[in-house]
Design a protein around this motif. Structure first.
Motif, PDB file in Angstrom:
ATOM      1  N   SER A  55      22.935 -24.793  10.391  1.00  9.80           N
ATOM      2  CA  SER A  55      23.699 -25.321   9.244  1.00  9.80           C
ATOM      3  C   SER A  55      22.799 -25.604   8.044  1.00  9.80           C
ATOM      4  CB  SER A  55      24.536 -26.535   9.636  1.00  9.80           C
ATOM      5  OG  SER A  55      23.678 -27.560  10.028  1.00  9.80           O
ATOM      6  N   SER A  56      21.516 -25.801   8.307  1.00  6.94           N
ATOM      7  CA  SER A  56      20.629 -26.030   7.154  1.00  6.94           C
ATOM      8  C   SER A  56      19.935 -24.725   6.723  1.00  6.94           C
ATOM      9  CB  SER A  56      19.583 -27.100   7.474  1.00  6.94           C
ATOM     10  OG  SER A  56      18.795 -26.658   8.542  1.00  6.94           O
ATOM     11  N   SER A  57      20.203 -23.647   7.454  1.00  7.35           N
ATOM     12  CA  SER A  57      19.575 -22.365   7.122  1.00  7.35           C
ATOM     13  C   SER A  57      20.237 -21.740   5.884  1.00  7.35           C
ATOM     14  CB  SER A  57      19.722 -21.429   8.327  1.00  7.35           C
ATOM     15  OG  SER A  57      19.735 -20.095   7.915  1.00  7.35           O
ATOM     16  N   LYS A  58      19.459 -20.992   5.142  1.00  8.05           N
ATOM     17  CA  LYS A  58      19.980 -20.388   3.909  1.00  8.05           C
ATOM     18  C   LYS A  58      20.869 -19.167   4.187  1.00  8.05           C
ATOM     19  CE  LYS A  58      15.707 -17.707   3.524  1.00  8.05           C
ATOM     20  NZ  LYS A  58      14.460 -17.482   2.830  1.00  8.05           N
ATOM     21  N   ASN A  59      20.757 -18.598   5.392  1.00 14.91           N
ATOM     22  CA  ASN A  59      21.442 -17.329   5.623  1.00 14.91           C
ATOM     23  C   ASN A  59      22.001 -17.193   7.047  1.00 14.91           C
ATOM     24  OD1 ASN A  59      19.029 -17.176   6.891  1.00 14.91           O
ATOM     25  ND2 ASN A  59      18.272 -15.357   5.827  1.00 14.91           N
ATOM     26  N   SER A  60      22.341 -18.329   7.657  1.00 12.46           N
ATOM     27  CA  SER A  60      22.870 -18.289   9.031  1.00 12.46           C
ATOM     28  C   SER A  60      24.143 -19.117   9.134  1.00 12.46           C
ATOM     29  CB  SER A  60      21.854 -18.877  10.018  1.00 12.46           C
ATOM     30  OG  SER A  60      20.659 -18.161   9.996  1.00 12.46           O
ATOM     31  N   ILE A  61      24.962 -18.748  10.109  1.00 14.58           N
ATOM     32  CA  ILE A  61      26.177 -19.531  10.368  1.00 14.58           C
ATOM     33  C   ILE A  61      26.536 -19.424  11.845  1.00 14.58           C
ATOM     34  CG2 ILE A  61      27.725 -17.590   9.796  1.00 14.58           C
ATOM     35  CD1 ILE A  61      29.697 -19.688   8.638  1.00 14.58           C
ATOM     36  N   MET A  62      27.037 -20.545  12.398  1.00  9.68           N
ATOM     37  CA  MET A  62      27.594 -20.515  13.748  1.00  9.68           C
ATOM     38  C   MET A  62      29.058 -20.910  13.610  1.00  9.68           C
ATOM     39  SD  MET A  62      26.748 -22.885  17.087  1.00  9.68           S
ATOM     40  CE  MET A  62      25.069 -22.426  17.357  1.00  9.68           C
ATOM     41  N   LEU A  63      29.929 -20.230  14.369  1.00 12.07           N
ATOM     42  CA  LEU A  63      31.362 -20.533  14.325  1.00 12.07           C
ATOM     43  C   LEU A  63      31.888 -20.752  15.728  1.00 12.07           C
ATOM     44  CD1 LEU A  63      32.745 -17.706  11.992  1.00 12.07           C
ATOM     45  CD2 LEU A  63      32.406 -20.118  11.379  1.00 12.07           C
ATOM     46  N   ILE A  64      32.859 -21.656  15.840  1.00 16.65           N
ATOM     47  CA  ILE A  64      33.611 -21.734  17.093  1.00 16.65           C
ATOM     48  C   ILE A  64      35.070 -21.378  16.784  1.00 16.65           C
ATOM     49  CG2 ILE A  64      32.166 -23.397  18.320  1.00 16.65           C
ATOM     50  CD1 ILE A  64      34.131 -25.594  17.429  1.00 16.65           C
ATOM     51  N   ALA A  65      35.753 -20.829  17.802  1.00 17.63           N
ATOM     52  CA  ALA A  65      37.209 -20.672  17.721  1.00 17.63           C
ATOM     53  C   ALA A  65      37.771 -21.717  18.666  1.00 17.63           C
ATOM     54  CB  ALA A  65      37.624 -19.273  18.158  1.00 17.63           C
ATOM     55  N   SER A  76      28.165 -15.907  15.689  1.00 13.77           N
ATOM     56  CA  SER A  76      27.152 -16.340  14.715  1.00 13.77           C
ATOM     57  C   SER A  76      26.560 -15.157  13.974  1.00 13.77           C
ATOM     58  CB  SER A  76      26.019 -17.097  15.438  1.00 13.77           C
ATOM     59  OG  SER A  76      25.382 -16.250  16.367  1.00 13.77           O
ATOM     60  N   ILE A  77      26.018 -15.483  12.818  1.00 19.27           N
ATOM     61  CA  ILE A  77      25.069 -14.586  12.161  1.00 19.27           C
ATOM     62  C   ILE A  77      23.800 -15.400  12.005  1.00 19.27           C
ATOM     63  CG2 ILE A  77      24.430 -13.434  10.008  1.00 19.27           C
ATOM     64  CD1 ILE A  77      27.310 -12.602   9.657  1.00 19.27           C
ATOM     65  N   LYS A  78      22.721 -14.892  12.557  1.00 15.12           N
ATOM     66  CA  LYS A  78      21.435 -15.586  12.439  1.00 15.12           C
ATOM     67  C   LYS A  78      20.555 -14.807  11.481  1.00 15.12           C
ATOM     68  CE  LYS A  78      21.894 -17.868  16.816  1.00 15.12           C
ATOM     69  NZ  LYS A  78      21.608 -17.924  18.230  1.00 15.12           N
ATOM     70  N   ASP A  90      21.503 -11.180  12.165  1.00 17.87           N
ATOM     71  CA  ASP A  90      21.962 -10.572  13.419  1.00 17.87           C
ATOM     72  C   ASP A  90      23.251 -11.239  13.876  1.00 17.87           C
ATOM     73  OD1 ASP A  90      19.771  -8.858  13.600  1.00 17.87           O
ATOM     74  OD2 ASP A  90      18.562 -10.381  14.617  1.00 17.87           O
ATOM     75  N   LEU A  91      24.237 -10.415  14.208  1.00 15.48           N
ATOM     76  CA  LEU A  91      25.557 -10.935  14.610  1.00 15.48           C
ATOM     77  C   LEU A  91      25.688 -10.978  16.127  1.00 15.48           C
ATOM     78  CD1 LEU A  91      28.933  -9.985  12.997  1.00 15.48           C
ATOM     79  CD2 LEU A  91      28.696  -9.823  15.478  1.00 15.48           C
ATOM     80  N   GLY A  92      26.299 -12.044  16.615  1.00 17.42           N
ATOM     81  CA  GLY A  92      26.619 -12.155  18.044  1.00 17.42           C
ATOM     82  C   GLY A  92      27.994 -12.780  18.206  1.00 17.42           C
TER      83      GLY A  92
END
Ligand code: COA
Length: 174
Positions: A55-65, A76-78, A90-92
């Motif tokens: 969440s503090s990264s400039k270019n990453s996100i984690m999502l839950i459904a 996520s995209i890391k 990178d997407l997972g």
């Protein structure tokens, strides 16, 4: 199953235990992940740290459904940190098996790519997928990912080796 109330969002640090429970559950449901049952490398604190870092990264996100207060998907995209690579993420993705085939995976990929397009740093999203994961490959192709390479015998389950397909998408025009 009624997925009308599906909520796709960024998780909170205090949800790390729920995420750990989810990950340990899905690990036993598929051989398409890089970890099997009991093999996930993080504990609850590790997940908490990961949520904080992403969440503090400039270019990453984690999502839950989330459905009825239960996590049924994680994606996520890391993004990379180094300046020479910070245009790449990178997407997972995983969805709980009970909910496969209801469009949730596509909704999550759509969310991730829309977010990535609006991210100031990202220009390219990459992923690795087992060569015989036809469902995931179909979704990625539908969103515009193209095959860019193959890593031979990159994946091993029960001593059987599988190739990884490398896929990528340029999400912005330069
Ligand atoms: C791959 C995964 C994320 C997909 O999530 P999902 O919610 O089941 O996917 P969706 O319902 O959104 O979409 C499935 C698509 O695949 C298609 N599909 C289903 N079975 C298929 C098959 N055998 N061959 C080709 N396409 C197939 C569906 O028709 C659908 O496409 P459409 O909507 O255009 O018809 C999910 O199955 C999963 O978590 N699998 C295990 C972990 C995994 O493989 N993660 C990806 C690692 S790279």
């Amino acid at each position: 199953m009624n997925i009308k109330h599906l909520n796709i969002r960024i998780p909170l640090e205090r949800e790390s235990e729920k995420i750990l429970h989810y990950v340990n559950h899905v690990a036993g449901e598929t051989d398409f992940l890089t970890f099997g049952k009991g093999e996930y490398p993080l504990d609850s604190n590790g997940i908490k740290k990961s949520i904080r870092n992403l969440s503090s990264s400039k270019n990453s996100i984690m999502l839950i459904a989330e459905l009825d207060n239960q996590i049924i998907g994680l994606a996520s995209i890391k993004g990379y940190d180094k300046i020479r690579m910070d245009h790449v993420g990178d997407l997972g993705i995983t969805i709980m098996k009970d909910y496969w085939g209801q469009g949730i995976g596509k909704q999550m990929v759509d969310f991730l790519l829309k977010w990535a397009k609006n991210n100031e740093f990202l220009y390219k999203v990459n992923l690795k997928v087992r060569h015989d994961n036809v469902k995931a490959i179909k979704i990625y192709k539908d969103f515009g990912f193209a095959k860019e390479g193959v890593l031979l015998d990159d994946f091993k389950v029960n001593n059987i080796y599988y190739n990884h397909i490398l896929m990528g998408i340029k999400i912005k025009t330069l």
